[in-house]
Write a protein that holds these residues in place. Structure first.
Motif, PDB file in Angstrom:
ATOM      1  N   GLU A  96      77.315  10.892  21.639  1.00  0.00           N
ATOM      2  CA  GLU A  96      78.346  12.191  23.004  1.00  0.00           C
ATOM      3  C   GLU A  96      78.916  10.642  24.095  1.00  0.00           C
ATOM      4  O   GLU A  96      78.034   9.553  24.154  1.00  0.00           O
ATOM      5  CB  GLU A  96      77.576  13.011  23.633  1.00  0.00           C
ATOM      6  CG  GLU A  96      76.659  14.056  22.718  1.00  0.00           C
ATOM      7  CD  GLU A  96      78.103  15.090  22.273  1.00  0.00           C
ATOM      8  OE1 GLU A  96      79.031  14.189  22.345  1.00  0.00           O
ATOM      9  OE2 GLU A  96      78.188  15.862  21.612  1.00  0.00           O
ATOM     10  N   ALA A  97      78.855  11.455  24.976  1.00  0.00           N
ATOM     11  CA  ALA A  97      79.754  10.560  26.044  1.00  0.00           C
ATOM     12  C   ALA A  97      78.098   9.704  26.681  1.00  0.00           C
ATOM     13  O   ALA A  97      78.345   8.273  27.312  1.00  0.00           O
ATOM     14  CB  ALA A  97      80.345  10.752  26.965  1.00  0.00           C
ATOM     15  N   SER A  98      77.566  10.275  26.589  1.00  0.00           N
ATOM     16  CA  SER A  98      76.141   9.416  27.252  1.00  0.00           C
ATOM     17  C   SER A  98      74.099   9.327  26.257  1.00  0.00           C
ATOM     18  O   SER A  98      74.755  10.748  25.742  1.00  0.00           O
ATOM     19  CB  SER A  98      75.817   9.810  28.729  1.00  0.00           C
ATOM     20  OG  SER A  98      75.000  11.001  29.189  1.00  0.00           O
ATOM     21  N   GLY A  99      73.322   9.200  26.796  1.00  0.00           N
ATOM     22  CA  GLY A  99      72.466   9.232  26.348  1.00  0.00           C
ATOM     23  C   GLY A  99      72.110   7.818  24.941  1.00  0.00           C
ATOM     24  O   GLY A  99      72.906   7.225  25.349  1.00  0.00           O
ATOM     25  N   HIS A 100      70.597   7.715  24.997  1.00  0.00           N
ATOM     26  CA  HIS A 100      70.054   6.891  24.309  1.00  0.00           C
ATOM     27  C   HIS A 100      69.794   7.259  22.744  1.00  0.00           C
ATOM     28  O   HIS A 100      69.075   8.606  22.851  1.00  0.00           O
ATOM     29  CB  HIS A 100      68.847   5.959  24.572  1.00  0.00           C
ATOM     30  CG  HIS A 100      67.450   5.192  23.493  1.00  0.00           C
ATOM     31  ND1 HIS A 100      66.820   4.900  23.794  1.00  0.00           N
ATOM     32  CD2 HIS A 100      68.486   4.789  23.040  1.00  0.00           C
ATOM     33  CE1 HIS A 100      66.486   4.303  22.709  1.00  0.00           C
ATOM     34  NE2 HIS A 100      67.472   3.488  22.069  1.00  0.00           N
ATOM     35  N   TYR A 101      70.709   6.972  21.768  1.00  0.00           N
ATOM     36  CA  TYR A 101      70.437   7.574  20.124  1.00  0.00           C
ATOM     37  C   TYR A 101      69.529   6.056  19.771  1.00  0.00           C
ATOM     38  O   TYR A 101      69.811   5.174  19.864  1.00  0.00           O
ATOM     39  CB  TYR A 101      71.839   7.761  19.895  1.00  0.00           C
ATOM     40  CG  TYR A 101      72.275   8.667  20.188  1.00  0.00           C
ATOM     41  CD1 TYR A 101      72.340   9.795  19.527  1.00  0.00           C
ATOM     42  CD2 TYR A 101      73.047   8.637  21.636  1.00  0.00           C
ATOM     43  CE1 TYR A 101      73.201  11.106  20.443  1.00  0.00           C
ATOM     44  CE2 TYR A 101      73.887   9.628  21.960  1.00  0.00           C
ATOM     45  CZ  TYR A 101      73.584  10.478  21.810  1.00  0.00           C
ATOM     46  OH  TYR A 101      74.743  11.953  21.977  1.00  0.00           O
ATOM     47  N   PRO A 109      63.790   1.318  -2.425  1.00  0.00           N
ATOM     48  CA  PRO A 109      64.121   1.197  -3.182  1.00  0.00           C
ATOM     49  C   PRO A 109      64.932   1.831  -3.631  1.00  0.00           C
ATOM     50  O   PRO A 109      66.412   1.994  -4.580  1.00  0.00           O
ATOM     51  CB  PRO A 109      64.167  -0.022  -4.873  1.00  0.00           C
ATOM     52  CG  PRO A 109      62.451  -0.182  -3.487  1.00  0.00           C
ATOM     53  CD  PRO A 109      62.430   0.412  -3.214  1.00  0.00           C
ATOM     54  N   TRP A 110      64.444   3.243  -3.773  1.00  0.00           N
ATOM     55  CA  TRP A 110      64.606   4.022  -4.782  1.00  0.00           C
ATOM     56  C   TRP A 110      65.939   5.873  -3.011  1.00  0.00           C
ATOM     57  O   TRP A 110      65.915   6.331  -3.936  1.00  0.00           O
ATOM     58  CB  TRP A 110      63.945   4.931  -5.669  1.00  0.00           C
ATOM     59  CG  TRP A 110      63.582   3.615  -6.335  1.00  0.00           C
ATOM     60  CD1 TRP A 110      64.471   3.801  -7.657  1.00  0.00           C
ATOM     61  CD2 TRP A 110      62.766   2.916  -6.109  1.00  0.00           C
ATOM     62  NE1 TRP A 110      63.651   2.407  -7.594  1.00  0.00           N
ATOM     63  CE2 TRP A 110      62.461   1.748  -7.527  1.00  0.00           C
ATOM     64  CE3 TRP A 110      61.713   2.620  -5.143  1.00  0.00           C
ATOM     65  CZ2 TRP A 110      61.814   0.936  -7.141  1.00  0.00           C
ATOM     66  CZ3 TRP A 110      60.323   1.495  -5.424  1.00  0.00           C
ATOM     67  CH2 TRP A 110      60.487   0.737  -6.512  1.00  0.00           C
ATOM     68  N   ALA A 111      65.260   5.276  -2.472  1.00  0.00           N
ATOM     69  CA  ALA A 111      65.472   6.572  -1.692  1.00  0.00           C
ATOM     70  C   ALA A 111      65.205   6.585   0.108  1.00  0.00           C
ATOM     71  O   ALA A 111      64.527   5.211   0.101  1.00  0.00           O
ATOM     72  CB  ALA A 111      64.346   7.405  -1.134  1.00  0.00           C
ATOM     73  N   TYR A 112      66.329   7.674   0.695  1.00  0.00           N
ATOM     74  CA  TYR A 112      65.946   6.629   2.178  1.00  0.00           C
ATOM     75  C   TYR A 112      65.546   8.776   2.916  1.00  0.00           C
ATOM     76  O   TYR A 112      66.066   9.032   2.590  1.00  0.00           O
ATOM     77  CB  TYR A 112      66.745   5.589   2.956  1.00  0.00           C
ATOM     78  CG  TYR A 112      68.306   6.420   2.657  1.00  0.00           C
ATOM     79  CD1 TYR A 112      69.013   7.421   3.488  1.00  0.00           C
ATOM     80  CD2 TYR A 112      68.879   6.475   1.230  1.00  0.00           C
ATOM     81  CE1 TYR A 112      70.078   8.150   3.139  1.00  0.00           C
ATOM     82  CE2 TYR A 112      70.920   7.554   1.300  1.00  0.00           C
ATOM     83  CZ  TYR A 112      70.835   7.575   2.172  1.00  0.00           C
ATOM     84  OH  TYR A 112      72.045   8.737   1.845  1.00  0.00           O
ATOM     85  N   SER A 113      65.729   7.962   4.482  1.00  0.00           N
ATOM     86  CA  SER A 113      65.564   9.021   5.353  1.00  0.00           C
ATOM     87  C   SER A 113      66.374   8.315   7.126  1.00  0.00           C
ATOM     88  O   SER A 113      65.614   7.338   7.417  1.00  0.00           O
ATOM     89  CB  SER A 113      63.756   9.557   5.317  1.00  0.00           C
ATOM     90  OG  SER A 113      64.245  10.680   6.090  1.00  0.00           O
ATOM     91  N   VAL A 114      66.663   8.926   7.359  1.00  0.00           N
ATOM     92  CA  VAL A 114      67.332   8.870   8.507  1.00  0.00           C
ATOM     93  C   VAL A 114      66.862   9.806   9.705  1.00  0.00           C
ATOM     94  O   VAL A 114      66.804  11.387   8.763  1.00  0.00           O
ATOM     95  CB  VAL A 114      68.483   8.409   9.117  1.00  0.00           C
ATOM     96  CG1 VAL A 114      68.985   7.394   8.629  1.00  0.00           C
ATOM     97  CG2 VAL A 114      69.650   9.349   8.490  1.00  0.00           C
ATOM     98  N   TYR A 115      66.538   9.906  11.259  1.00  0.00           N
ATOM     99  CA  TYR A 115      66.389  10.774  12.137  1.00  0.00           C
ATOM    100  C   TYR A 115      66.714  10.122  13.776  1.00  0.00           C
ATOM    101  O   TYR A 115      66.941   9.152  13.273  1.00  0.00           O
ATOM    102  CB  TYR A 115      64.961  10.784  11.925  1.00  0.00           C
ATOM    103  CG  TYR A 115      64.072  10.425  11.836  1.00  0.00           C
ATOM    104  CD1 TYR A 115      63.541   9.961  13.296  1.00  0.00           C
ATOM    105  CD2 TYR A 115      63.302   9.284  11.559  1.00  0.00           C
ATOM    106  CE1 TYR A 115      62.675   8.727  14.170  1.00  0.00           C
ATOM    107  CE2 TYR A 115      62.315   8.413  11.112  1.00  0.00           C
ATOM    108  CZ  TYR A 115      62.217   8.046  12.614  1.00  0.00           C
ATOM    109  OH  TYR A 115      61.455   6.975  13.549  1.00  0.00           O
ATOM    110  N   ARG A 116      66.414  11.434  14.014  1.00  0.00           N
ATOM    111  CA  ARG A 116      67.444  10.958  15.963  1.00  0.00           C
ATOM    112  C   ARG A 116      65.702  10.333  16.375  1.00  0.00           C
ATOM    113  O   ARG A 116      65.498  11.422  16.576  1.00  0.00           O
ATOM    114  CB  ARG A 116      68.289  11.090  16.673  1.00  0.00           C
ATOM    115  CG  ARG A 116      68.559  11.155  17.758  1.00  0.00           C
ATOM    116  CD  ARG A 116      69.055  11.909  19.063  1.00  0.00           C
ATOM    117  NE  ARG A 116      69.337  11.071  20.482  1.00  0.00           N
ATOM    118  CZ  ARG A 116      70.182  11.986  21.331  1.00  0.00           C
ATOM    119  NH1 ARG A 116      70.351  12.705  20.772  1.00  0.00           N
ATOM    120  NH2 ARG A 116      69.760  10.992  22.209  1.00  0.00           N
ATOM    121  N   GLY A 117      65.350   9.207  16.944  1.00  0.00           N
ATOM    122  CA  GLY A 117      64.219   8.917  17.297  1.00  0.00           C
ATOM    123  C   GLY A 117      64.388   8.781  18.853  1.00  0.00           C
ATOM    124  O   GLY A 117      65.224   8.953  19.230  1.00  0.00           O
ATOM    125  N   SER A 118      63.153   7.939  19.058  1.00  0.00           N
ATOM    126  CA  SER A 118      63.492   7.643  20.633  1.00  0.00           C
ATOM    127  C   SER A 118      63.314   6.799  21.256  1.00  0.00           C
ATOM    128  O   SER A 118      63.089   5.447  20.248  1.00  0.00           O
ATOM    129  CB  SER A 118      61.986   8.631  21.351  1.00  0.00           C
ATOM    130  OG  SER A 118      60.603   8.395  20.799  1.00  0.00           O
TER     131      SER A 118
END
Length: 118
Positions: A96-101, A109-118
């Motif tokens: 979006e136009a503002s904010g901290h992402y 080596p076989w899997a991953y996960s992502v999320y919006r942290g703080s």
């Protein structure tokens, strides 16, 4: 204008992932991605500076669709756990136009996960 940071955690070994190359791209009006920034994680698994940061003189609000690409195969090729099956991990998201992402990558080596942290 949004502020974007990231870090990478090697969950297979329980450590921060240092030396991971990260590319940030932004999608243009034609749907193509153009490189905006390139960085390498430090010993804490973080980039030294935000990939996007407030620029008071900018006319562009930097909102839009972005892609972070983490070069995970190269990183794990040099680790004791081995390369595994992942090469590059692309993560597409909208700012979006503002904010901290803050977008962390938790990876083995076989899997991953992502999320919006703080």
């Amino acid at each position: 204008m949004p502020r974007l940071t990231t870090h990478v955690l090697n969950q297979a070994e329980g450590i921060a992932a240092s030396g991971v190359t990260i590319l940030l791209e932004r999608q243009d009006a034609q749907g193509n991605f153009q490189q905006v920034a390139r960085s390498i994680t430090n010993q804490d698994g973080r980039v030294e500076a935000p990939l996007l940061e407030n620029a008071p003189s900018s006319d562009d609000d930097h909102s839009g669709v972005y892609r972070l690409t983490f070069q995970i195969g190269d990183y794990f090729a040099g680790r004791p756990v081995g390369k595994g099956m992942l090469g590059r991990v692309p993560v597409e998201f909208t700012l979006e136009a503002s904010g901290h992402y803050h977008i962390p990558l938790l990876v083995t080596p076989w899997a991953y996960s992502v999320y919006r942290g703080s």
